[in-house]
Design a protein around this motif. Structure first.
Motif, PDB file in Angstrom:
ATOM      1  N   VAL A 128       0.864  -1.179   0.000  1.00  0.00           N
ATOM      2  CA  VAL A 128       0.000   0.000   0.000  1.00  0.00           C
ATOM      3  C   VAL A 128       0.898   1.226   0.000  1.00  0.00           C
ATOM      4  N   ILE A 129       0.689   2.099  -1.000  1.00  0.00           N
ATOM      5  CA  ILE A 129       1.470   3.334  -1.103  1.00  0.00           C
ATOM      6  C   ILE A 129       0.486   4.498  -1.155  1.00  0.00           C
ATOM      7  N   VAL A 130       0.704   5.491  -0.322  1.00  0.00           N
ATOM      8  CA  VAL A 130      -0.129   6.691  -0.307  1.00  0.00           C
ATOM      9  C   VAL A 130       0.593   7.746  -1.133  1.00  0.00           C
ATOM     10  N   LEU A 131      -0.126   8.261  -2.151  1.00  0.00           N
ATOM     11  CA  LEU A 131       0.455   9.252  -3.055  1.00  0.00           C
ATOM     12  C   LEU A 131      -0.243  10.596  -2.894  1.00  0.00           C
ATOM     13  N   SER A 132       0.505  11.662  -3.117  1.00  0.00           N
ATOM     14  CA  SER A 132      -0.092  12.999  -3.150  1.00  0.00           C
ATOM     15  C   SER A 132      -0.763  13.190  -4.508  1.00  0.00           C
ATOM     16  N   ALA A 133      -1.396  14.330  -4.699  1.00  0.00           N
ATOM     17  CA  ALA A 133      -2.045  14.626  -5.981  1.00  0.00           C
ATOM     18  C   ALA A 133      -1.023  14.700  -7.112  1.00  0.00           C
ATOM     19  N   ASN A 134       0.214  15.004  -6.764  1.00  0.00           N
ATOM     20  CA  ASN A 134       1.286  15.092  -7.774  1.00  0.00           C
ATOM     21  C   ASN A 134       1.983  13.761  -8.010  1.00  0.00           C
ATOM     22  N   GLY A 135       1.540  12.719  -7.338  1.00  0.00           N
ATOM     23  CA  GLY A 135       2.158  11.409  -7.507  1.00  0.00           C
ATOM     24  C   GLY A 135       3.371  11.182  -6.623  1.00  0.00           C
ATOM     25  N   GLU A 136       3.584  12.062  -5.643  1.00  0.00           N
ATOM     26  CA  GLU A 136       4.714  11.902  -4.718  1.00  0.00           C
ATOM     27  C   GLU A 136       4.327  10.926  -3.620  1.00  0.00           C
ATOM     28  N   ILE A 137       5.292  10.131  -3.199  1.00  0.00           N
ATOM     29  CA  ILE A 137       5.053   9.147  -2.135  1.00  0.00           C
ATOM     30  C   ILE A 137       4.924   9.875  -0.805  1.00  0.00           C
ATOM     31  N   GLU A 138       3.807   9.643  -0.114  1.00  0.00           N
ATOM     32  CA  GLU A 138       3.601  10.228   1.213  1.00  0.00           C
ATOM     33  C   GLU A 138       3.772   9.195   2.308  1.00  0.00           C
ATOM     34  N   SER A 160       6.456   7.369 -10.047  1.00  0.00           N
ATOM     35  CA  SER A 160       6.727   6.961 -11.434  1.00  0.00           C
ATOM     36  C   SER A 160       8.211   7.061 -11.782  1.00  0.00           C
ATOM     37  N   THR A 161       9.004   7.777 -10.995  1.00  0.00           N
ATOM     38  CA  THR A 161      10.451   7.800 -11.238  1.00  0.00           C
ATOM     39  C   THR A 161      11.123   6.579 -10.632  1.00  0.00           C
ATOM     40  N   LEU A 162      10.468   5.933  -9.670  1.00  0.00           N
ATOM     41  CA  LEU A 162      11.040   4.739  -9.043  1.00  0.00           C
ATOM     42  C   LEU A 162      10.588   3.471  -9.757  1.00  0.00           C
ATOM     43  N   VAL A 163       9.356   3.454 -10.217  1.00  0.00           N
ATOM     44  CA  VAL A 163       8.819   2.313 -10.955  1.00  0.00           C
ATOM     45  C   VAL A 163       8.770   2.731 -12.423  1.00  0.00           C
ATOM     46  N   ARG A 173      -0.937   8.326 -13.867  1.00  0.00           N
ATOM     47  CA  ARG A 173      -1.304   9.673 -14.325  1.00  0.00           C
ATOM     48  C   ARG A 173      -2.738   9.750 -14.824  1.00  0.00           C
ATOM     49  N   SER A 174      -3.380   8.625 -15.012  1.00  0.00           N
ATOM     50  CA  SER A 174      -4.751   8.600 -15.508  1.00  0.00           C
ATOM     51  C   SER A 174      -5.669   9.240 -14.478  1.00  0.00           C
ATOM     52  N   LYS A 175      -6.455  10.206 -14.919  1.00  0.00           N
ATOM     53  CA  LYS A 175      -7.367  10.910 -14.016  1.00  0.00           C
ATOM     54  C   LYS A 175      -8.785  10.369 -14.111  1.00  0.00           C
ATOM     55  N   GLU A 176      -9.026   9.455 -15.040  1.00  0.00           N
ATOM     56  CA  GLU A 176     -10.373   8.939 -15.239  1.00  0.00           C
ATOM     57  C   GLU A 176     -10.780   8.054 -14.070  1.00  0.00           C
ATOM     58  N   VAL A 177     -12.016   8.218 -13.654  1.00  0.00           N
ATOM     59  CA  VAL A 177     -12.569   7.367 -12.601  1.00  0.00           C
ATOM     60  C   VAL A 177     -13.666   6.531 -13.245  1.00  0.00           C
ATOM     61  N   SER A 178     -13.481   5.241 -13.200  1.00  0.00           N
ATOM     62  CA  SER A 178     -14.494   4.369 -13.799  1.00  0.00           C
ATOM     63  C   SER A 178     -15.238   3.645 -12.698  1.00  0.00           C
ATOM     64  N   GLU A 179     -16.406   3.118 -13.057  1.00  0.00           N
ATOM     65  CA  GLU A 179     -17.204   2.408 -12.065  1.00  0.00           C
ATOM     66  C   GLU A 179     -16.548   1.096 -11.673  1.00  0.00           C
ATOM     67  N   GLU A 180     -15.943   0.444 -12.624  1.00  0.00           N
ATOM     68  CA  GLU A 180     -15.248  -0.808 -12.312  1.00  0.00           C
ATOM     69  C   GLU A 180     -13.782  -0.503 -12.033  1.00  0.00           C
ATOM     70  N   PRO A 181     -13.223  -1.159 -11.030  1.00  0.00           N
ATOM     71  CA  PRO A 181     -11.819  -0.892 -10.728  1.00  0.00           C
ATOM     72  C   PRO A 181     -10.923  -1.331 -11.882  1.00  0.00           C
ATOM     73  N   GLN A 182      -9.953  -0.503 -12.197  1.00  0.00           N
ATOM     74  CA  GLN A 182      -8.987  -0.823 -13.245  1.00  0.00           C
ATOM     75  C   GLN A 182      -7.812  -1.558 -12.626  1.00  0.00           C
ATOM     76  N   ILE A 183      -7.402  -2.621 -13.250  1.00  0.00           N
ATOM     77  CA  ILE A 183      -6.265  -3.395 -12.756  1.00  0.00           C
ATOM     78  C   ILE A 183      -5.205  -3.403 -13.840  1.00  0.00           C
ATOM     79  N   LEU A 184      -4.000  -3.111 -13.437  1.00  0.00           N
ATOM     80  CA  LEU A 184      -2.877  -3.101 -14.366  1.00  0.00           C
ATOM     81  C   LEU A 184      -1.862  -4.136 -13.908  1.00  0.00           C
ATOM     82  N   GLU A 185      -1.424  -4.966 -14.817  1.00  0.00           N
ATOM     83  CA  GLU A 185      -0.332  -5.895 -14.531  1.00  0.00           C
ATOM     84  C   GLU A 185       0.919  -5.352 -15.196  1.00  0.00           C
ATOM     85  N   PHE A 186       2.016  -5.327 -14.422  1.00  0.00           N
ATOM     86  CA  PHE A 186       3.282  -4.856 -14.974  1.00  0.00           C
ATOM     87  C   PHE A 186       4.431  -5.637 -14.343  1.00  0.00           C
ATOM     88  N   THR A 187       5.553  -5.600 -15.006  1.00  0.00           N
ATOM     89  CA  THR A 187       6.725  -6.338 -14.544  1.00  0.00           C
ATOM     90  C   THR A 187       7.341  -5.623 -13.354  1.00  0.00           C
TER      91      THR A 187
END
Length: 198
Positions: A128-138, A160-163, A173-187
């Motif tokens: 679990v990572i808490v991010l600011s509005a600018n994407g900074e790790i809090e 995004s500079t670490l990953v 960076r996506s600002k869209e909010v959808s009704e269904e949760p979006q899941i991303l798989e990445f290496t």
């Protein structure tokens, strides 16, 4: 402490709670009567009524200045109960003191609740990572530290500079909010043999 003389207002009927306006304490009233009686007596004995009354007023003023100084000293550090002798001065400081104490209790309760939430977040096996509005790790939990090999020294950095995964960066960076949760798989940036989900 003596009971103050009070005047009840019609607001009591509207709110159901008594609204008390301080008119001064019996102690203050007694001091005024004593000073007035002594001034009149001294004025009659020494035939200097104006001077005696002036002296009584000056004594009364000195007493009030002393009470004011106590309230002023208390207001600079209002963590203890105010120490005024007269009810009217005491109540002037005690009401804010009581409000401060209520806020301190609320702050302690909120802090305790936040600690409970943080303890629960630490129990989650997922990162679990808490991010600011600018994407900074809090902040982050231990699982995120272990999975992404990041630590407290990375707080304040943009995630995004670490990953460094283009899909992950666009997902963050996506600002869209959808009704269904979006899941991303990445290496995994730490171990290319592992796949992570966001």
């Amino acid at each position: 402490m003596l009971t103050p003389f009070i005047k009840r207002t019609t607001d009591e009927q509207a709110t159901g709670q008594p609204v008390v306006m301080e008119m001064g304490s019996a102690q203050e009233f007694g001091l005024v009567l004593t000073l007035l009686a002594l001034a009149l007596l001294a004025g009659l004995i020494f035939d200097a009524m104006a001077l005696s009354l002036l002296l009584a007023v000056l004594i009364w003023l000195g007493v009030q200045i002393r009470q004011f100084r106590r309230v002023y000293r208390w207001s600079r550090r209002p963590w203890r109960r105010p120490r005024n002798g007269f009810d009217s001065w005491f109540n002037l400081a005690y009401r804010p003191y009581r409000a401060l104490m209520r806020e301190r209790v609320r702050s302690r309760q909120v802090t305790a609740r936040l600690r409970q939430i943080l303890d629960l977040v630490e129990l989650i096996p997922d990162g679990v990572i808490v991010l600011s509005a600018n994407g900074e790790i809090e902040g982050m939990n231990n699982a995120a530290t272990r999975i992404l090999q990041i630590g407290d020294n990375d707080v304040g950095l943009v995630l995004s500079t670490l990953v460094r995964s283009p899909d992950f960066v666009s997902f963050i960076r996506s600002k869209e909010v959808s009704e269904e949760p979006q899941i991303l798989e990445f290496t995994s940036p730490v171990n290319p043999d592992h796949t992570l989900e966001a």
